[in-house]
Enzyme design. Sequence first.
Site, PDB file in Angstrom:
ATOM      1  N   ASP A   8      76.036  -2.139 -33.222  1.00 16.69           N
ATOM      2  CA  ASP A   8      76.085  -0.701 -32.985  1.00 16.69           C
ATOM      3  C   ASP A   8      77.169  -0.144 -33.899  1.00 16.69           C
ATOM      4  O   ASP A   8      77.695  -0.852 -34.765  1.00 16.69           O
ATOM      5  CB  ASP A   8      76.317  -0.391 -31.504  1.00 16.69           C
ATOM      6  CG  ASP A   8      77.715  -0.735 -30.995  1.00 16.69           C
ATOM      7  OD1 ASP A   8      78.542  -1.294 -31.764  1.00 16.69           O
ATOM      8  OD2 ASP A   8      77.999  -0.457 -29.812  1.00 16.69           O
ATOM      9  N   CYS A  65      79.251  -5.432 -31.193  1.00 19.40           N
ATOM     10  CA  CYS A  65      79.571  -4.084 -30.727  1.00 19.40           C
ATOM     11  C   CYS A  65      81.093  -4.001 -30.657  1.00 19.40           C
ATOM     12  O   CYS A  65      81.781  -4.869 -31.185  1.00 19.40           O
ATOM     13  CB  CYS A  65      78.896  -3.765 -29.394  1.00 19.40           C
ATOM     14  SG  CYS A  65      79.387  -4.776 -27.979  1.00 19.40           S
ATOM     15  N   THR A  67      83.312  -4.466 -28.232  1.00 22.24           N
ATOM     16  CA  THR A  67      83.947  -5.598 -27.543  1.00 22.24           C
ATOM     17  C   THR A  67      83.101  -6.863 -27.561  1.00 22.24           C
ATOM     18  O   THR A  67      83.609  -7.944 -27.288  1.00 22.24           O
ATOM     19  CB  THR A  67      84.221  -5.261 -26.061  1.00 22.24           C
ATOM     20  OG1 THR A  67      82.965  -5.010 -25.417  1.00 22.24           O
ATOM     21  CG2 THR A  67      85.157  -4.074 -25.921  1.00 22.24           C
ATOM     22  N   HIS A  98      76.881 -27.668 -26.614  1.00 17.05           N
ATOM     23  CA  HIS A  98      76.651 -27.968 -25.204  1.00 17.05           C
ATOM     24  C   HIS A  98      75.680 -27.018 -24.516  1.00 17.05           C
ATOM     25  O   HIS A  98      75.024 -27.425 -23.554  1.00 17.05           O
ATOM     26  CB  HIS A  98      77.971 -27.952 -24.441  1.00 17.05           C
ATOM     27  CG  HIS A  98      78.878 -29.071 -24.823  1.00 17.05           C
ATOM     28  ND1 HIS A  98      80.030 -29.357 -24.116  1.00 17.05           N
ATOM     29  CD2 HIS A  98      78.837 -29.979 -25.834  1.00 17.05           C
ATOM     30  CE1 HIS A  98      80.645 -30.390 -24.676  1.00 17.05           C
ATOM     31  NE2 HIS A  98      79.932 -30.775 -25.727  1.00 17.05           N
ATOM     32  N   HIS A 133      73.611 -32.757 -21.914  1.00 17.18           N
ATOM     33  CA  HIS A 133      73.607 -31.293 -21.944  1.00 17.18           C
ATOM     34  C   HIS A 133      72.195 -30.724 -21.835  1.00 17.18           C
ATOM     35  O   HIS A 133      72.013 -29.606 -21.357  1.00 17.18           O
ATOM     36  CB  HIS A 133      74.277 -30.787 -23.223  1.00 17.18           C
ATOM     37  CG  HIS A 133      75.640 -31.347 -23.419  1.00 17.18           C
ATOM     38  ND1 HIS A 133      76.703 -31.041 -22.591  1.00 17.18           N
ATOM     39  CD2 HIS A 133      76.121 -32.215 -24.339  1.00 17.18           C
ATOM     40  CE1 HIS A 133      77.772 -31.694 -22.994  1.00 17.18           C
ATOM     41  NE2 HIS A 133      77.448 -32.416 -24.054  1.00 17.18           N
TER      42      HIS A 133
END
Length: 145
Positions: A8, A65, A67, A98, A133
């Site tokens: 964004d 974005c 954060t 993992h 995993h």
Amino acid sequence: MIIAIGSDHGGFALKEILKEYLMSMGYEYKDFGTHDESSVDYPDIADSLCKSVASKDADLGILICGTGIGMNMCANKHKGIRAAQCSDTFSAKMTRQHNDANVLTLGGRVIGPELAKEIVREFLVNEFQGGRHASRVEKMMNIER
């Protein structure tokens, strides 16, 4: 390998830096926008990119974005997407090895360009280890079903 990349307005500047970095590493990329710093809705970018990764049109995705949180939340709403928000290299490595993460989310207003490059590198050069995993990832995907 084709990398889907999108942001964004809050992640636009970092996305442009990472596109150059991807090319320097020899990766092909598809840019899902945005294409300038005008305000856009991050869910629209995440939706387009995640559909591309889920359908295997792109091998892996990177969403950015301000954060990384909003993009991460949107990405993980998509069937077949395992997105991980990373702000350090160890997490980027481990989420590939993992968790078989297929989308990386970053915060353009949280981490600097050099650290972002290192995180992207770890995300791209590491592969899922399978083994013990694999059953955990399968259990995670069963929750989605």
